[in-house]
Design a protein around this motif. Structure first.
Motif, PDB file in Angstrom:
ATOM      1  N   ALA A  86      13.087  12.897  39.008  1.00 15.09           N
ATOM      2  CA  ALA A  86      14.399  12.483  38.556  1.00 15.09           C
ATOM      3  C   ALA A  86      14.449  12.067  37.275  1.00 15.09           C
ATOM      4  O   ALA A  86      13.559  11.726  36.582  1.00 15.09           O
ATOM      5  CB  ALA A  86      14.772  11.250  39.631  1.00 15.09           C
ATOM      6  N   LEU A  87      15.562  12.712  36.453  1.00 12.90           N
ATOM      7  CA  LEU A  87      15.943  12.329  34.973  1.00 12.90           C
ATOM      8  C   LEU A  87      16.889  11.424  34.868  1.00 12.90           C
ATOM      9  O   LEU A  87      17.901  11.408  35.511  1.00 12.90           O
ATOM     10  CB  LEU A  87      16.095  13.599  34.423  1.00 12.90           C
ATOM     11  CG  LEU A  87      15.021  14.643  34.248  1.00 12.90           C
ATOM     12  CD1 LEU A  87      15.556  15.973  33.529  1.00 12.90           C
ATOM     13  CD2 LEU A  87      13.647  14.233  33.638  1.00 12.90           C
ATOM     14  N   PRO A  88      17.007  10.473  33.731  1.00 14.74           N
ATOM     15  CA  PRO A  88      17.797   9.337  33.576  1.00 14.74           C
ATOM     16  C   PRO A  88      18.913   9.831  32.741  1.00 14.74           C
ATOM     17  O   PRO A  88      19.259   9.679  31.593  1.00 14.74           O
ATOM     18  CB  PRO A  88      16.966   8.553  32.715  1.00 14.74           C
ATOM     19  CG  PRO A  88      16.075   9.508  32.047  1.00 14.74           C
ATOM     20  CD  PRO A  88      15.704  10.208  32.571  1.00 14.74           C
ATOM     21  N   SER A  89      19.920  10.676  33.459  1.00 15.07           N
ATOM     22  CA  SER A  89      20.949  11.176  33.100  1.00 15.07           C
ATOM     23  C   SER A  89      22.305  10.393  32.870  1.00 15.07           C
ATOM     24  O   SER A  89      23.200  10.774  32.268  1.00 15.07           O
ATOM     25  CB  SER A  89      21.398  12.493  33.778  1.00 15.07           C
ATOM     26  OG  SER A  89      21.658  12.053  35.348  1.00 15.07           O
ATOM     27  N   GLY A  90      22.094   9.266  33.338  1.00 11.68           N
ATOM     28  CA  GLY A  90      23.147   8.294  33.158  1.00 11.68           C
ATOM     29  C   GLY A  90      24.451   9.041  34.190  1.00 11.68           C
ATOM     30  O   GLY A  90      24.124   9.667  35.094  1.00 11.68           O
ATOM     31  N   LYS A  99      27.524   6.523  30.435  1.00 11.53           N
ATOM     32  CA  LYS A  99      27.060   5.414  30.450  1.00 11.53           C
ATOM     33  C   LYS A  99      25.515   5.512  31.130  1.00 11.53           C
ATOM     34  O   LYS A  99      25.247   6.396  31.849  1.00 11.53           O
ATOM     35  CB  LYS A  99      27.601   4.457  31.669  1.00 11.53           C
ATOM     36  CG  LYS A  99      29.080   4.166  31.475  1.00 11.53           C
ATOM     37  CD  LYS A  99      29.562   2.908  31.735  1.00 11.53           C
ATOM     38  CE  LYS A  99      31.013   2.658  31.477  1.00 11.53           C
ATOM     39  NZ  LYS A  99      31.534   1.229  31.060  1.00 11.53           N
ATOM     40  N   ASN A 100      24.606   4.754  30.314  1.00  7.27           N
ATOM     41  CA  ASN A 100      23.324   4.625  30.822  1.00  7.27           C
ATOM     42  C   ASN A 100      22.207   5.898  30.656  1.00  7.27           C
ATOM     43  O   ASN A 100      21.557   5.856  31.520  1.00  7.27           O
ATOM     44  CB  ASN A 100      23.334   4.014  32.264  1.00  7.27           C
ATOM     45  CG  ASN A 100      23.660   2.621  32.319  1.00  7.27           C
ATOM     46  OD1 ASN A 100      24.878   2.201  32.179  1.00  7.27           O
ATOM     47  ND2 ASN A 100      22.866   1.580  32.574  1.00  7.27           N
ATOM     48  N   LEU A 101      22.673   6.652  29.753  1.00  3.45           N
ATOM     49  CA  LEU A 101      21.612   7.549  29.321  1.00  3.45           C
ATOM     50  C   LEU A 101      20.547   7.183  29.232  1.00  3.45           C
ATOM     51  O   LEU A 101      20.162   6.365  28.329  1.00  3.45           O
ATOM     52  CB  LEU A 101      22.395   8.543  28.430  1.00  3.45           C
ATOM     53  CG  LEU A 101      21.639   9.743  28.026  1.00  3.45           C
ATOM     54  CD1 LEU A 101      21.316  10.784  29.144  1.00  3.45           C
ATOM     55  CD2 LEU A 101      22.197  10.351  26.659  1.00  3.45           C
ATOM     56  N   GLY A 102      19.464   7.609  29.681  1.00  3.35           N
ATOM     57  CA  GLY A 102      18.036   6.966  29.434  1.00  3.35           C
ATOM     58  C   GLY A 102      17.640   6.026  30.382  1.00  3.35           C
ATOM     59  O   GLY A 102      16.279   5.542  30.319  1.00  3.35           O
ATOM     60  N   SER A 103      18.477   5.407  31.141  1.00  5.32           N
ATOM     61  CA  SER A 103      18.130   4.333  31.934  1.00  5.32           C
ATOM     62  C   SER A 103      18.668   4.324  33.347  1.00  5.32           C
ATOM     63  O   SER A 103      18.029   3.510  34.162  1.00  5.32           O
ATOM     64  CB  SER A 103      18.751   2.834  31.443  1.00  5.32           C
ATOM     65  OG  SER A 103      19.975   2.806  31.617  1.00  5.32           O
ATOM     66  N   ALA A 104      19.106   5.369  33.680  1.00  5.60           N
ATOM     67  CA  ALA A 104      19.700   5.362  35.151  1.00  5.60           C
ATOM     68  C   ALA A 104      19.763   6.790  35.561  1.00  5.60           C
ATOM     69  O   ALA A 104      20.246   7.604  34.639  1.00  5.60           O
ATOM     70  CB  ALA A 104      20.847   4.426  35.496  1.00  5.60           C
ATOM     71  N   TYR A 137      35.988  10.186  41.233  1.00  2.00           N
ATOM     72  CA  TYR A 137      36.128  10.906  39.965  1.00  2.00           C
ATOM     73  C   TYR A 137      35.041  10.273  38.931  1.00  2.00           C
ATOM     74  O   TYR A 137      35.433  10.679  37.692  1.00  2.00           O
ATOM     75  CB  TYR A 137      37.783  10.733  39.487  1.00  2.00           C
ATOM     76  CG  TYR A 137      38.517  11.542  40.544  1.00  2.00           C
ATOM     77  CD1 TYR A 137      38.689  13.083  40.200  1.00  2.00           C
ATOM     78  CD2 TYR A 137      39.327  11.086  41.458  1.00  2.00           C
ATOM     79  CE1 TYR A 137      39.201  13.872  40.875  1.00  2.00           C
ATOM     80  CE2 TYR A 137      39.601  12.014  42.483  1.00  2.00           C
ATOM     81  CZ  TYR A 137      39.819  13.205  42.206  1.00  2.00           C
ATOM     82  OH  TYR A 137      40.475  14.310  42.802  1.00  2.00           O
ATOM     83  N   GLU A 138      34.273   9.831  39.051  1.00  2.00           N
ATOM     84  CA  GLU A 138      32.984   9.512  38.422  1.00  2.00           C
ATOM     85  C   GLU A 138      32.219  10.666  38.269  1.00  2.00           C
ATOM     86  O   GLU A 138      32.254  11.716  38.955  1.00  2.00           O
ATOM     87  CB  GLU A 138      32.263   8.467  38.885  1.00  2.00           C
ATOM     88  CG  GLU A 138      32.798   6.987  39.016  1.00  2.00           C
ATOM     89  CD  GLU A 138      31.927   5.986  39.149  1.00  2.00           C
ATOM     90  OE1 GLU A 138      30.629   5.916  39.121  1.00  2.00           O
ATOM     91  OE2 GLU A 138      32.273   4.981  40.044  1.00  2.00           O
ATOM     92  N   GLY A 139      31.679  10.985  37.240  1.00  2.00           N
ATOM     93  CA  GLY A 139      30.812  12.208  36.905  1.00  2.00           C
ATOM     94  C   GLY A 139      29.310  11.612  37.120  1.00  2.00           C
ATOM     95  O   GLY A 139      28.845  10.801  36.458  1.00  2.00           O
ATOM     96  N   ILE A 140      28.858  12.351  37.970  1.00  2.00           N
ATOM     97  CA  ILE A 140      27.619  11.879  38.756  1.00  2.00           C
ATOM     98  C   ILE A 140      26.707  13.387  38.806  1.00  2.00           C
ATOM     99  O   ILE A 140      27.097  14.324  39.288  1.00  2.00           O
ATOM    100  CB  ILE A 140      27.429  11.273  40.132  1.00  2.00           C
ATOM    101  CG1 ILE A 140      28.132   9.843  39.626  1.00  2.00           C
ATOM    102  CG2 ILE A 140      26.087  10.917  40.647  1.00  2.00           C
ATOM    103  CD1 ILE A 140      28.483   8.922  40.875  1.00  2.00           C
ATOM    104  N   SER A 141      25.274  13.247  38.725  1.00  2.00           N
ATOM    105  CA  SER A 141      24.620  14.468  39.056  1.00  2.00           C
ATOM    106  C   SER A 141      24.602  14.762  40.281  1.00  2.00           C
ATOM    107  O   SER A 141      24.745  14.131  41.194  1.00  2.00           O
ATOM    108  CB  SER A 141      23.002  14.080  38.599  1.00  2.00           C
ATOM    109  OG  SER A 141      22.904  13.764  37.201  1.00  2.00           O
ATOM    110  N   VAL A 142      23.745  15.939  40.657  1.00  2.00           N
ATOM    111  CA  VAL A 142      23.670  16.525  42.051  1.00  2.00           C
ATOM    112  C   VAL A 142      22.299  17.030  42.055  1.00  2.00           C
ATOM    113  O   VAL A 142      21.677  17.554  41.042  1.00  2.00           O
ATOM    114  CB  VAL A 142      24.725  17.645  42.384  1.00  2.00           C
ATOM    115  CG1 VAL A 142      26.133  17.390  42.568  1.00  2.00           C
ATOM    116  CG2 VAL A 142      24.610  18.985  41.367  1.00  2.00           C
TER     117      VAL A 142
END
Length: 148
Positions: A86-90, A99-104, A137-142
């Motif tokens: 898992a990468l911290p894509s925010g 939000k939170n690129l690098g931390s979540a 409608y949040e942008g979240i990874s898959v």
């Protein structure tokens, strides 16, 4: 967004069973139950897997990439033992702010609860996994699962 991940225009288009969504042929978006299966495989108890919010002990650490240049310090528990990497894509909030690129990291499931969808979340300062719901409608990874 969840509709984009599901590759649908409206919730009425959802059919029972595996959802391919944006995944390539032969792959599908994980359901909430499939996320729970992964968590229990990593050592989480059934009662923790069924609960909401931050749960487990070190299962989140085994999902996170352990490269210190990618995750903010301390990247608690990260050992990538599972190979999930898992990468911290925010994420992007409903207003379009990143939000939170690098931390979540946040990941959609194909499962909904009311006007929200189940997600999994990892954070730089926890080795646990958050199970919660987020607005569609949040942008979240898959992450895609290979069909068997």
């Amino acid at each position: 967004t969840w509709p984009a991940a599901m590759d649908i225009d409206s919730r009425e288009e959802i059919k029972p069973g595996r959802i391919q969504g944006v995944c390539p042929a032969g792959w599908h978006l994980p359901s909430d139950d499939e996320w729970k299966q992964l968590e229990m495989f990593l050592g989480m108890s059934l009662s923790d897997a069924d609960s909401e919010e931050w749960r487990g002990t070190d299962e989140g650490g085994s999902l996170k990439h352990d490269a210190p240049q990618l995750w903010e310090s301390p990247n608690t528990g990260a050992d990538n033992e599972s190979g999930f990497t898992a990468l911290p894509s925010g994420w992007r909030d409903g207003a379009g702010y990143f939000k939170n690129l690098g931390s979540a990291a946040r990941f959609w499931s194909s499962s909904i609860r009311g006007d929200y969808a189940w997600t999994r979340e990892l954070d730089y300062n926890s080795s646990r996994i958050n199970r919660t719901t987020r607005g569609l409608y949040e942008g979240i990874s898959v992450r895609c699962i290979k069909d068997n």
